[in-house]
Design an enzyme around this catalytic site. Structure first.
Site, PDB file in Angstrom:
ATOM      1  N   GLU A 193      -4.681  18.697  -1.560  1.00  0.00           N
ATOM      2  CA  GLU A 193      -3.884  19.908  -1.348  1.00  0.00           C
ATOM      3  C   GLU A 193      -2.692  19.917  -2.282  1.00  0.00           C
ATOM      4  O   GLU A 193      -2.371  18.890  -2.884  1.00  0.00           O
ATOM      5  CB  GLU A 193      -3.423  19.952   0.115  1.00  0.00           C
ATOM      6  CG  GLU A 193      -2.636  18.706   0.499  1.00  0.00           C
ATOM      7  CD  GLU A 193      -2.292  18.643   1.990  1.00  0.00           C
ATOM      8  OE1 GLU A 193      -3.110  19.103   2.803  1.00  0.00           O
ATOM      9  OE2 GLU A 193      -1.198  18.133   2.306  1.00  0.00           O
TER      10      GLU A 193
ATOM     11  N   CYS B 228       9.218 -19.050   9.209  1.00  0.00           N
ATOM     12  CA  CYS B 228       9.258 -19.867   7.996  1.00  0.00           C
ATOM     13  C   CYS B 228       9.440 -21.329   8.390  1.00  0.00           C
ATOM     14  O   CYS B 228       9.958 -21.633   9.469  1.00  0.00           O
ATOM     15  CB  CYS B 228      10.427 -19.402   7.128  1.00  0.00           C
ATOM     16  SG  CYS B 228      10.634 -20.329   5.591  1.00  0.00           S
TER      17      CYS B 228
ATOM     18  N   HIS C 246       5.859  -0.796  -3.817  1.00  0.00           N
ATOM     19  CA  HIS C 246       6.379  -0.936  -2.450  1.00  0.00           C
ATOM     20  C   HIS C 246       5.947  -2.236  -1.771  1.00  0.00           C
ATOM     21  O   HIS C 246       6.054  -2.353  -0.557  1.00  0.00           O
ATOM     22  CB  HIS C 246       5.962   0.278  -1.599  1.00  0.00           C
ATOM     23  CG  HIS C 246       6.576   1.571  -2.064  1.00  0.00           C
ATOM     24  ND1 HIS C 246       6.094   2.809  -1.704  1.00  0.00           N
ATOM     25  CD2 HIS C 246       7.643   1.809  -2.860  1.00  0.00           C
ATOM     26  CE1 HIS C 246       6.843   3.755  -2.275  1.00  0.00           C
ATOM     27  NE2 HIS C 246       7.780   3.172  -2.982  1.00  0.00           N
TER      28      HIS C 246
ATOM     29  N   ASN D 280      -5.591  15.643  -5.806  1.00  0.00           N
ATOM     30  CA  ASN D 280      -5.156  15.644  -4.415  1.00  0.00           C
ATOM     31  C   ASN D 280      -5.981  16.657  -3.638  1.00  0.00           C
ATOM     32  O   ASN D 280      -6.560  17.574  -4.208  1.00  0.00           O
ATOM     33  CB  ASN D 280      -3.661  16.007  -4.321  1.00  0.00           C
ATOM     34  CG  ASN D 280      -3.009  15.507  -3.038  1.00  0.00           C
ATOM     35  OD1 ASN D 280      -3.417  15.867  -1.937  1.00  0.00           O
ATOM     36  ND2 ASN D 280      -2.005  14.657  -3.186  1.00  0.00           N
TER      37      ASN D 280
ATOM     38  N   CYS E 281      10.805 -15.042   3.537  1.00  0.00           N
ATOM     39  CA  CYS E 281      11.768 -15.509   4.532  1.00  0.00           C
ATOM     40  C   CYS E 281      12.999 -14.612   4.537  1.00  0.00           C
ATOM     41  O   CYS E 281      13.412 -14.099   3.503  1.00  0.00           O
ATOM     42  CB  CYS E 281      12.160 -16.955   4.231  1.00  0.00           C
ATOM     43  SG  CYS E 281      13.274 -17.641   5.486  1.00  0.00           S
TER      44      CYS E 281
ATOM     45  N   SER F  92       1.818  12.438  -1.850  1.00  0.00           N
ATOM     46  CA  SER F  92       2.557  13.659  -1.553  1.00  0.00           C
ATOM     47  C   SER F  92       3.744  13.819  -2.506  1.00  0.00           C
ATOM     48  O   SER F  92       4.379  14.871  -2.526  1.00  0.00           O
ATOM     49  CB  SER F  92       3.030  13.643  -0.097  1.00  0.00           C
ATOM     50  OG  SER F  92       3.786  12.477   0.148  1.00  0.00           O
TER      51      SER F  92
HETATM   52  C1  BV8 Z   1      15.354   3.326  -3.088  1.00  0.00           C
HETATM   53  C2  BV8 Z   1       7.068   1.342   3.660  1.00  0.00           C
HETATM   54  C3  BV8 Z   1      17.425   2.617  -4.094  1.00  0.00           C
HETATM   55  C4  BV8 Z   1       5.878   0.616   3.174  1.00  0.00           C
HETATM   56  C5  BV8 Z   1       7.612   3.177   2.266  1.00  0.00           C
HETATM   57  C6  BV8 Z   1      16.012  10.790  -4.316  1.00  0.00           C
HETATM   58  C7  BV8 Z   1      15.973  11.960  -3.572  1.00  0.00           C
HETATM   59  C8  BV8 Z   1      15.889  11.905  -2.178  1.00  0.00           C
HETATM   60  C9  BV8 Z   1      15.826  10.684  -1.514  1.00  0.00           C
HETATM   61  C10 BV8 Z   1      15.835   9.538  -2.251  1.00  0.00           C
HETATM   62  C11 BV8 Z   1      15.947   9.602  -3.630  1.00  0.00           C
HETATM   63  N1  BV8 Z   1      15.917   8.325  -4.108  1.00  0.00           N
HETATM   64  C12 BV8 Z   1      15.796   7.485  -3.076  1.00  0.00           C
HETATM   65  C13 BV8 Z   1      15.751   8.192  -1.921  1.00  0.00           C
HETATM   66  C14 BV8 Z   1      15.608   7.622  -0.560  1.00  0.00           C
HETATM   67  C15 BV8 Z   1      14.201   7.255  -0.209  1.00  0.00           C
HETATM   68  C16 BV8 Z   1      13.309   8.480  -0.338  1.00  0.00           C
HETATM   69  O1  BV8 Z   1      12.618   8.696  -1.300  1.00  0.00           O
HETATM   70  N2  BV8 Z   1      13.278   9.289   0.679  1.00  0.00           N
HETATM   71  C17 BV8 Z   1      12.454  10.510   0.644  1.00  0.00           C
HETATM   72  C18 BV8 Z   1      11.449  10.444   1.792  1.00  0.00           C
HETATM   73  C19 BV8 Z   1      13.311  11.706   0.645  1.00  0.00           C
HETATM   74  N3  BV8 Z   1      13.718   6.182  -1.076  1.00  0.00           N
HETATM   75  C20 BV8 Z   1      13.984   4.915  -0.836  1.00  0.00           C
HETATM   76  O2  BV8 Z   1      14.663   4.574   0.116  1.00  0.00           O
HETATM   77  C21 BV8 Z   1      13.431   3.897  -1.808  1.00  0.00           C
HETATM   78  N4  BV8 Z   1      14.404   2.982  -2.227  1.00  0.00           N
HETATM   79  O3  BV8 Z   1      15.440   4.422  -3.572  1.00  0.00           O
HETATM   80  O4  BV8 Z   1      16.232   2.296  -3.394  1.00  0.00           O
HETATM   81  C22 BV8 Z   1      18.390   3.084  -3.074  1.00  0.00           C
HETATM   82  C23 BV8 Z   1      18.855   2.197  -2.132  1.00  0.00           C
HETATM   83  C24 BV8 Z   1      19.787   2.627  -1.184  1.00  0.00           C
HETATM   84  C25 BV8 Z   1      20.193   3.965  -1.169  1.00  0.00           C
HETATM   85  C26 BV8 Z   1      19.694   4.851  -2.116  1.00  0.00           C
HETATM   86  C27 BV8 Z   1      18.784   4.386  -3.079  1.00  0.00           C
HETATM   87  C28 BV8 Z   1      12.377   3.047  -1.087  1.00  0.00           C
HETATM   88  C29 BV8 Z   1      11.159   3.807  -0.838  1.00  0.00           C
HETATM   89  C30 BV8 Z   1      10.069   2.909  -0.217  1.00  0.00           C
HETATM   90  C31 BV8 Z   1       9.715   3.405   1.095  1.00  0.00           C
HETATM   91  N5  BV8 Z   1       8.630   2.615   1.689  1.00  0.00           N
HETATM   92  N6  BV8 Z   1       6.999   2.673   3.304  1.00  0.00           N
HETATM   93  C32 BV8 Z   1       4.791   0.585   4.169  1.00  0.00           C
HETATM   94  O5  BV8 Z   1       4.996   0.108   5.283  1.00  0.00           O
HETATM   95  O6  BV8 Z   1       3.691   0.950   3.775  1.00  0.00           O
HETATM   96  S1  BV8 Z   1       7.223   4.759   1.754  1.00  0.00           S
HETATM   97  C33 BV8 Z   1       5.701   5.296   2.228  1.00  0.00           C
HETATM   98  O7  BV8 Z   1       5.568   6.491   1.483  1.00  0.00           O
HETATM   99  C34 BV8 Z   1       4.550   4.438   1.837  1.00  0.00           C
HETATM  100  O8  BV8 Z   1       4.897   3.224   1.329  1.00  0.00           O
HETATM  101  C35 BV8 Z   1       3.890   5.211   0.716  1.00  0.00           C
HETATM  102  O9  BV8 Z   1       3.551   4.353  -0.314  1.00  0.00           O
HETATM  103  C36 BV8 Z   1       4.949   6.165   0.274  1.00  0.00           C
HETATM  104  C37 BV8 Z   1       4.454   7.386  -0.390  1.00  0.00           C
HETATM  105  O10 BV8 Z   1       3.576   8.083   0.451  1.00  0.00           O
HETATM  106  P1  BV8 Z   1       2.197   8.561  -0.151  1.00  0.00           P
HETATM  107  O11 BV8 Z   1       1.509   7.425  -0.714  1.00  0.00           O
HETATM  108  O12 BV8 Z   1       2.465   9.702  -1.038  1.00  0.00           O
HETATM  109  O13 BV8 Z   1       1.419   9.003   1.164  1.00  0.00           O
HETATM  110  P2  BV8 Z   1       1.459  10.389   1.958  1.00  0.00           P
HETATM  111  O14 BV8 Z   1       0.823  10.173   3.274  1.00  0.00           O
HETATM  112  O15 BV8 Z   1       2.793  10.981   1.950  1.00  0.00           O
HETATM  113  O16 BV8 Z   1       0.540  11.364   1.097  1.00  0.00           O
HETATM  114  C38 BV8 Z   1      -0.858  11.167   0.998  1.00  0.00           C
HETATM  115  C39 BV8 Z   1      -1.371  12.193   0.022  1.00  0.00           C
HETATM  116  O17 BV8 Z   1      -2.730  11.933  -0.229  1.00  0.00           O
HETATM  117  C40 BV8 Z   1      -1.283  13.631   0.549  1.00  0.00           C
HETATM  118  O18 BV8 Z   1      -0.752  14.451  -0.463  1.00  0.00           O
HETATM  119  C41 BV8 Z   1      -2.746  14.006   0.827  1.00  0.00           C
HETATM  120  O19 BV8 Z   1      -3.013  15.384   0.594  1.00  0.00           O
HETATM  121  C42 BV8 Z   1      -3.451  13.144  -0.166  1.00  0.00           C
HETATM  122  N7  BV8 Z   1      -4.830  12.774   0.202  1.00  0.00           N
HETATM  123  C43 BV8 Z   1      -5.320  12.427   1.413  1.00  0.00           C
HETATM  124  N8  BV8 Z   1      -6.618  12.087   1.333  1.00  0.00           N
HETATM  125  C44 BV8 Z   1      -6.967  12.234   0.025  1.00  0.00           C
HETATM  126  C45 BV8 Z   1      -5.834  12.682  -0.687  1.00  0.00           C
HETATM  127  N9  BV8 Z   1      -5.872  12.923  -2.007  1.00  0.00           N
HETATM  128  C46 BV8 Z   1      -7.033  12.730  -2.644  1.00  0.00           C
HETATM  129  N10 BV8 Z   1      -8.174  12.292  -2.028  1.00  0.00           N
HETATM  130  C47 BV8 Z   1      -8.173  12.042  -0.704  1.00  0.00           C
HETATM  131  N11 BV8 Z   1      -9.305  11.622  -0.089  1.00  0.00           N
HETATM  132 ZN    ZN Z   2      12.806 -19.864   5.051  1.00  0.00          ZN
END
Ligand code: BV8
Ligand code: ZN
Length: 242
Positions: A217, A150, A121, A215, A129, A191
């Site tokens: 949970e 830029c 990601h 994880n 740019c 997640s």
């Molecule tokens: C794309 C910006 C082609 C970065 C992020 C298939 C089915 C359904 C939907 C889709 C599909 N395919 C594509 C999609 C659409 C979409 C998608 O997945 N939507 C979902 C939500 C339904 N995907 C996209 O759009 C992707 N692109 O597919 O391109 C395309 C193009 C056009 C049309 C169709 C397809 C792009 C996805 C990128 C999104 N960018 N954010 C930023 O600013 O940071 S996503 C965001 O979520 C973050 O980047 C992060 O990396 C990502 C995943 O989240 P997690 O890392 O899992 O974090 P989360 O908080 O959810 O969970 C934390 C976990 O840690 C928890 O489980 C918790 O219990 C655990 N935890 C906490 N503390 C601890 C721990 N575990 C262990 N120890 C601890 N101490």
């Molecule tokens: Zn430029």
């Protein structure tokens, strides 16, 4: 399986296998103080993702999106890798064929010493740019001016993959290949809701890999993994190497 016994089983698997792949999410950086996205204090609770992490949001209000990233950069700048990141850097040295895949943009795997994390990601310290091909690393906190510009006169954007945008194709190909070839696949602190990243453990499993989740949970894939280790990654990962 009791946790102690499960840990010892996974420890043996790590020692006995040549090809290991790991997928990390925001949870691995939680113990470093980086907020996760979907937990009780996750970033998406205070901010709607669709308002901030989409190309449409950036087109509508680039200042707002940049302020959000500037704020997140200021948090990440104060953090350092925790024992979970360090254990993965160590695992890389012990395993013959090791691939680290991360959804995180915080760069903490690099700081921990992992050689080539595949960043699905993007990277919060990079910008590119919106018009020309310029791409750069910028560690200034806070950013000035905001939004950054830029040399060509156009606005820069974070080099981050937003919802609805494609992942960097080469990086995704490498991650996919690593999942297909892995004998053991570890899924840590995610997640498992965002695709295509969330498909990787299932691709690995379909290709014959054992899949282990670490994880706090249960997640979207807990029912499908071979072993689920419930606990903080900063405590569990070091035990997998002991
Ligand atoms: C794309 C910006 C082609 C970065 C992020 C298939 C089915 C359904 C939907 C889709 C599909 N395919 C594509 C999609 C659409 C979409 C998608 O997945 N939507 C979902 C939500 C339904 N995907 C996209 O759009 C992707 N692109 O597919 O391109 C395309 C193009 C056009 C049309 C169709 C397809 C792009 C996805 C990128 C999104 N960018 N954010 C930023 O600013 O940071 S996503 C965001 O979520 C973050 O980047 C992060 O990396 C990502 C995943 O989240 P997690 O890392 O899992 O974090 P989360 O908080 O959810 O969970 C934390 C976990 O840690 C928890 O489980 C918790 O219990 C655990 N935890 C906490 N503390 C601890 C721990 N575990 C262990 N120890 C601890 N101490
Ligand atoms: Zn430029």
């Amino acid at each position: 399986m009791h946790t102690e016994q499960a840990i010892s089983t996974v420890r043996d698997w790590i020692q006995d296998h040549e090809r290991v792949a790991v997928l990390t999410g925001a949870g691995i950086s939680a113990e470093s103080g980086v907020p996760t996205f979907r937990g009780p204090e996750g970033l998406w609770r205070q901010y709607r993702a669709e308002d901030l992490a989409t190309p449409e949001a950036f087109a509508r209000d680039p200042e707002l999106v940049w302020e959000w990233y500037d704020w997140r950069r200021s948090i990440v700048a104060e953090t350092k890798p925790n024992p979970g990141h360090l254990a993965l850097a160590e695992m890389e040295r012990l395993v013959n064929n090791f691939t680290l895949i991360t959804q995180n943009v915080d760069g903490l795997h690099d700081v921990a010493g992992s050689a080539h994390p595949l960043k699905l990601h993007g990277d919060i310290w990079e910008m590119r740019c919106t018009r020309c091909s310029n791409q750069l690393v910028n560690r200034e906190v806070p950013l000035n001016p905001l939004p950054p510009m830029c040399d060509c006169g156009s606005m820069l954007r974070p080099n981050i993959v937003w919802f609805g945008e494609s992942l960097p194709p080469l990086v995704l190909d490498q991650a996919w290949a690593a999942a297909e070839h892995a004998e053991l696949f570890l899924v840590i602190g995610t997640s498992a809701l965002v695709h295509p990243a969330a498909s990787l453990p299932l691709v690995a499993q379909r290709s014959g890999a054992k899949v282990v989740e670490v994880n706090l949970e249960p997640t979207a894939i807990t029912d499908q993994v071979d072993v689920s280790l419930m606990g903080p990654s900063g405590e569990i990962l070091p035990q997998l190497l002991a």
